[in-house]
Design an enzyme around this catalytic site. Structure first.
Site, short mmCIF file in Angstrom:
data_model
loop_
_atom_site.label_atom_id
_atom_site.label_comp_id
_atom_site.label_asym_id
_atom_site.label_seq_id
_atom_site.Cartn_x
_atom_site.Cartn_y
_atom_site.Cartn_z
N GLU A 1 -13.14 93.83 -7.39
CA GLU A 1 -12.17 92.74 -7.41
C GLU A 1 -12.13 92.22 -8.84
O GLU A 1 -13.17 91.93 -9.43
CB GLU A 1 -12.62 91.63 -6.46
CG GLU A 1 -11.62 90.50 -6.47
CD GLU A 1 -11.93 89.37 -5.50
OE1 GLU A 1 -13.00 89.41 -4.85
OE2 GLU A 1 -11.10 88.46 -5.43
N LYS B 1 -21.28 87.78 -9.50
CA LYS B 1 -20.26 87.38 -10.45
C LYS B 1 -20.08 85.86 -10.47
O LYS B 1 -19.74 85.30 -11.50
CB LYS B 1 -18.93 88.08 -10.10
CG LYS B 1 -18.92 89.52 -10.61
CD LYS B 1 -17.58 90.17 -10.41
CE LYS B 1 -17.40 90.59 -8.97
NZ LYS B 1 -16.23 91.44 -8.74
N ARG C 1 -27.40 98.37 -2.90
CA ARG C 1 -26.92 97.82 -4.17
C ARG C 1 -28.09 97.65 -5.12
O ARG C 1 -29.24 97.59 -4.71
CB ARG C 1 -26.16 96.51 -3.95
CG ARG C 1 -27.02 95.33 -3.54
CD ARG C 1 -26.17 94.17 -3.04
NE ARG C 1 -25.44 93.48 -4.08
CZ ARG C 1 -24.10 93.43 -4.14
NH1 ARG C 1 -23.36 94.01 -3.24
NH2 ARG C 1 -23.50 92.76 -5.10
P1 ATP Z 1 -20.70 90.51 -6.92
O1 ATP Z 1 -21.49 90.20 -5.71
O2 ATP Z 1 -21.47 90.73 -8.15
O3 ATP Z 1 -19.55 89.58 -7.13
P2 ATP Z 1 -19.03 92.34 -5.58
O4 ATP Z 1 -19.59 93.32 -4.64
O5 ATP Z 1 -18.31 91.18 -5.03
O6 ATP Z 1 -20.12 91.93 -6.62
P3 ATP Z 1 -16.81 93.87 -6.36
O7 ATP Z 1 -16.02 93.71 -7.58
O8 ATP Z 1 -16.18 93.56 -5.08
O9 ATP Z 1 -18.08 93.03 -6.60
O10 ATP Z 1 -17.50 95.32 -6.29
C1 ATP Z 1 -16.92 96.49 -6.76
C2 ATP Z 1 -17.74 97.67 -6.37
O11 ATP Z 1 -18.98 97.61 -7.03
C3 ATP Z 1 -18.02 97.66 -4.89
O12 ATP Z 1 -17.87 98.98 -4.39
C4 ATP Z 1 -19.44 97.23 -4.79
O13 ATP Z 1 -20.05 97.81 -3.71
C5 ATP Z 1 -20.03 97.69 -6.11
N1 ATP Z 1 -21.10 96.81 -6.53
C6 ATP Z 1 -21.05 95.51 -6.80
N2 ATP Z 1 -22.27 95.03 -7.09
C7 ATP Z 1 -23.11 96.07 -7.01
C8 ATP Z 1 -24.52 96.23 -7.20
N3 ATP Z 1 -25.31 95.22 -7.53
N4 ATP Z 1 -25.04 97.46 -7.03
C9 ATP Z 1 -24.27 98.50 -6.72
N5 ATP Z 1 -22.95 98.42 -6.52
C10 ATP Z 1 -22.37 97.22 -6.66
MG MG Z 2 -16.63 91.36 -3.79
#
Ligand code: ATP
Ligand code: MG
Length: 754
Positions: free
Chosen positions: A31, A268, A258
């Site tokens: 996102e 984020k 993750r």
């Molecule tokens: P955050 O919790 O940091 O905001 P998010 O999962 O909301 O992260 P997105 O932008 O929705 O962030 O994630 C994009 C992709 O990156 C998704 O497929 C997610 O699974 C992966 N991703 C995000 N954080 C991690 C992590 N710590 N380890 C592995 N993959 C991740």
């Molecule tokens: Mg997300």
């Protein structure tokens, strides 16, 4: 050597083999509501990596369904991160927002099938009706609305006739499902907010559970890879696609653990808070775990890729030690970065018996004979040394300069302190010294024994630079908030001095400042008038010893479901036990192993045992540890100890051949491969396959001449002064001999022939 395949690679491989899909097609779907971080790097490596490994495709897709937090600057940052990591993101960036019209059609279809309805209860009632884990939920009375009424309301929701929260569109699934997520999940909600791309065209926005699976389907994704917290959402994913009866091929969701890392926050939301509060200078602050931050700090993409490979892909959440990432960058730069001299806190030394000046030749890569390149170090009567490299009243074990103890100036002479000059407050302001003219580095006939060599710069010729010493942003292992920030995460030194070549020749953007660590020309603030260097990482892990008593692991991390068998299996590292810690230290002290190798052995009893068994046959701890922690460890990922075809004695035999120069270390890898598959003795393998290292000039010289003849352009450039090309020639000759030529001999002969 074949690398153990993680479970995602296995799934993809099987699906291709069985003909389920013709081609693998993944996507990385962030996102755009913040800069990508190291966790995203893991996901990028997995998704783009799978596409690359199986000749498929990977889409970069903005999952932009929440108009309140998204911004084009984040889209740009995401695109740049993928590129910087070295993946081909293609011409096109995909956007869920491009599918809004199509998604709307799918929703209308579900309504027509009686599989979705507009609900109008308030949030609290909705929560109550949902039930609990032990009690089934109930549907609201609005679920009885007719298809016509639902279609009408949904269209008016879209047009903006209602306020936020007045209605939602829900899937009609099962209010008593044991999977709470399946209790009539929300598909659309009203948001009377403009979207950063599609403007104010829409007043309803699809939820993740509806938009994600369908976007995957629309793009022809085959493997939809996400993190473990979406495990329960998988049922909705399948329900939407199945209920709509979408023709195959369809995507399936697979979950992995993750990344979470010690001393690091990765959400984020928390990163945004750091940026907005001004605790850091921006999304690219070198202390942040963002890709932009690592890039600005001086990390190489290679080191991040290596890290992602080392931590592997697992199905259980765990915490990775940030020291592991630091190992990777240190290891990468150790090979690449030229060594230069800098003095951060200068203390003037006047060498009274030295007159005039001279230029001393010093190699940039003293640690790597195959790498050419050197600079001239100006030397004269007045120099600066590091303040901490002189002690008037030295503690026991102090090896540097004291009134009674001479020291070597690196690449120069041995000096001895003759007088300590202090100001009225007793601070040391200058040293007087004498030097030994016959003690010059490389031609030392003085017979004087010194215990160490220190760095220095010439007072007149040195350049003033700003140095930014970065350290970990948090002082505790599992930081929760601002109260855990490390107050010393940034120290700025304005008056540091470097030898002139650093800023005139600029041998590299990343340099080792001898005895300090690795530094990077700040890509934003560096200018010739005001050079600025960022500290990338120190030469060793300064946190290993000073670890404070443990806080419990981050709350957000559920306990691993299943402990991995060995650290190598998943590559994920936890805190060391007391016993492991003491072995870790012993390996370094007793055997001189580096921290990374010691770390692996300390944590793995099988490898440790093999290591000590092998040492009984051959007393070469560093070389043995290297092969055990690299090659043997990789074998053990796929096999158990009993299944290994080789014995400690065979490993010792192989290492001995390298140490004696019979085979090169490159060839040793090949031999190991055969050894582990056939179990034949290393000596027999080398003999059979004619792998003995070639050191005979009579064989090598014609090959060199051939390489020279084939590359007239490069020879010309080399002769015109481009000495960096030397490495090219070495590489060509080694290649022509299948890696069998002895590199030292090649070096010497090349120098003669060129
Ligand atoms: P955050 O919790 O940091 O905001 P998010 O999962 O909301 O992260 P997105 O932008 O929705 O962030 O994630 C994009 C992709 O990156 C998704 O497929 C997610 O699974 C992966 N991703 C995000 N954080 C991690 C992590 N710590 N380890 C592995 N993959 C991740
Ligand atoms: Mg997300």
């Amino acid at each position: 050597m074949s690398k153990a395949k993680d479970f995602l690679h296995q799934i993809v491989e099987e699906d291709l083999k069985s003909g389920k899909y013709k081609e693998v097609h993944t996507r990385f779907p962030p996102e755009p509501n913040g800069f990508p971080h190291i966790g995203h790097a893991k996901s990028i490596v997995i998704n783009f990596g799978l596409a690359r490994d199986y000749n498929g495709k990977c889409n970069l897709r903005m999952d932009d369904t929440d108009p309140t937090k998204e911004d084009p600057k984040y889209v740009k940052a995401l695109q740049e991160a993928v590129e910087w990591l070295g993946f081909d993101r293609g011409e096109k960036t995909y956007y869920t927002s491009d599918y809004f019209p199509k998604l709307y059609e799918y929703a209308v279809e579900l309504i027509k099938m009686g599989k979705a309805y507009v609900d109008s209860v308030d949030e609290e009632t909705m929560r109550e009706l949902r039930g609990t884990v032990t009690e089934p939920g109930r549907r609201s009375e609005y679920a009885k609305r007719s298809v016509e009424e639902n279609l009408d309301l949904f269209e008016r929701m879209k047009k903006g006739e209602f306020a936020d929260g007045e209605h939602v569109l829900r899937a009609k699934i099962d209010m008593s499902s044991p999977n709470m997520k399946m209790r009539d999940p929300i598909l659309y909600r009203i948001r009377n907010v403009a979207h950063y791309r599609v403007g104010d065209e829409w007043h309803i926005y699809p939820m993740y559970d509806f938009a994600h699976c369908l976007s995957d389907y629309i793009e022809g994704i085959t493997h939809s890879i996400c993190t473990l917290e979406f495990e329960n959402n998988r049922d909705i994913y399948d329900w939407v696609i199945d209920t709509l009866g979408l023709p195959p091929p369809r995507p399936y969701q697979h979950e992995f653990a993750r990344l979470a890392m010690t001393y690091t926050v990765m959400s984020k939301r928390k990163l945004l808070e750091l940026v907005e509060s001004g605790v850091v200078s921006g999304w690219d602050d070198p202390r942040l775990p963002t890709i932009a931050g690592y890039k600005r700090r001086g990390y190489t993409p290679e080191s991040i890729l290596t890290f992602c490979e080392q931590i592997g892909v697992a199905k259980a959440n765990s915490m990775v030690d940030v020291a592991q990432l630091e190992f990777c960058i240190r290891d990468d730069l150790n090979k690449k970065a030229p060594r230069v001299m800098a003095v951060l806190e200068p203390l003037k030394v006047t060498i009274e018996n030295y007159e005039g000046s001279e230029l001393l030749e010093a190699p940039y890569y003293p640690h790597d004979v195959a790498k050419e390149g050197s600079r001239k170090l100006p030397f004269s009567k007045e120099i600066y040394i590091e303040r901490s490299d002189f002690e008037e009243n030295p503690p026991k074990g102090y090896y540097r300069l004291t009134p009674k103890q001479p020291v070597r100036l690196k690449h120069a002479y041995i000096i001895e302190c003759t007088e300590v000059i202090k100001d009225s407050e007793g601070n040391i302001v200058e040293l007087k010294a004498k030097y030994y003219p016959n003690s010059k580095s490389g031609e030392d006939t003085s017979g004087i024994k010194v215990k160490s060599a220190i760095q220095w710069v010439d007072a007149k010729e040195a350049k003033r630079v700003e140095v930014r010493l970065y350290d970990r942003l948090y002082k505790v292992e599992a930081p929760e908030g601002m109260e855990d920030l490390n107050p010393d995460s940034l120290k700025v030194i304005k008056g540091a001095l470097v030898e002139p070549a650093v800023v005139t020749e600029k041998p590299d953007k990343r340099l080792q400042f001898e005895r300090y660590g690795y530094f990077y020309m700040d890509p934003v603030d560096y200018s010739d008038e005001h050079p600025v260097f960022n500290k990338i990482v120190g030469l060793k892990d300064s946190w290993a010893k000073k670890k404070a008593p443990q806080k419990p692991q981050a709350k957000a991390q559920p306990k691993p479901k299943k402990e991995p068998k060995t650290p190598q299996e998943s590559g994920e590292f936890a805190q060391m036990s007391q016993e492991e810690q003491s072995r870790f230290e012993e390996y370094q002290k007793e055997y001189g192993l580096n921290a990374q190798t010691a770390n692996i052995l300390a944590r793995d009893q099988q490898l440790a045992k093999l290591f000590s068994e092998t040492l009984k046959h051959l007393d070469k701890p560093v070389a043995v540890a290297n092969i055990v922690t690299n090659d043997v460890a990789r074998e053990l990922k796929e096999k158990s100890l009993e299944e290994l075809k080789f014995t400690p004695a065979a490993i010792a035999e192989l290492v001995a051949m390298v140490e004696e120069g019979t085979i090169s270390s490159k060839i040793a890898k090949e031999v190991f491969e055969e050894l582990s598959s056939s179990g034949k003795s290393p000596k027999a393998i080398v003999q059979e396959r004619g792998l003995v290292q070639i050191s005979d000039p009579a064989v090598i010289v014609p090959i060199i001449d051939d390489v020279i003849a084939k590359n007239p352009e490069n020879v010309k450039k080399y002769k015109e002064g481009n000495s960096r090309l030397f490495g090219f020639f070495v590489g060509q000759v080694l290649k022509a001999t299948g890696g069998k030529a002895n590199p030292q001999v090649v070096n010497k002969l090349l120098q003669e022939r060129l």
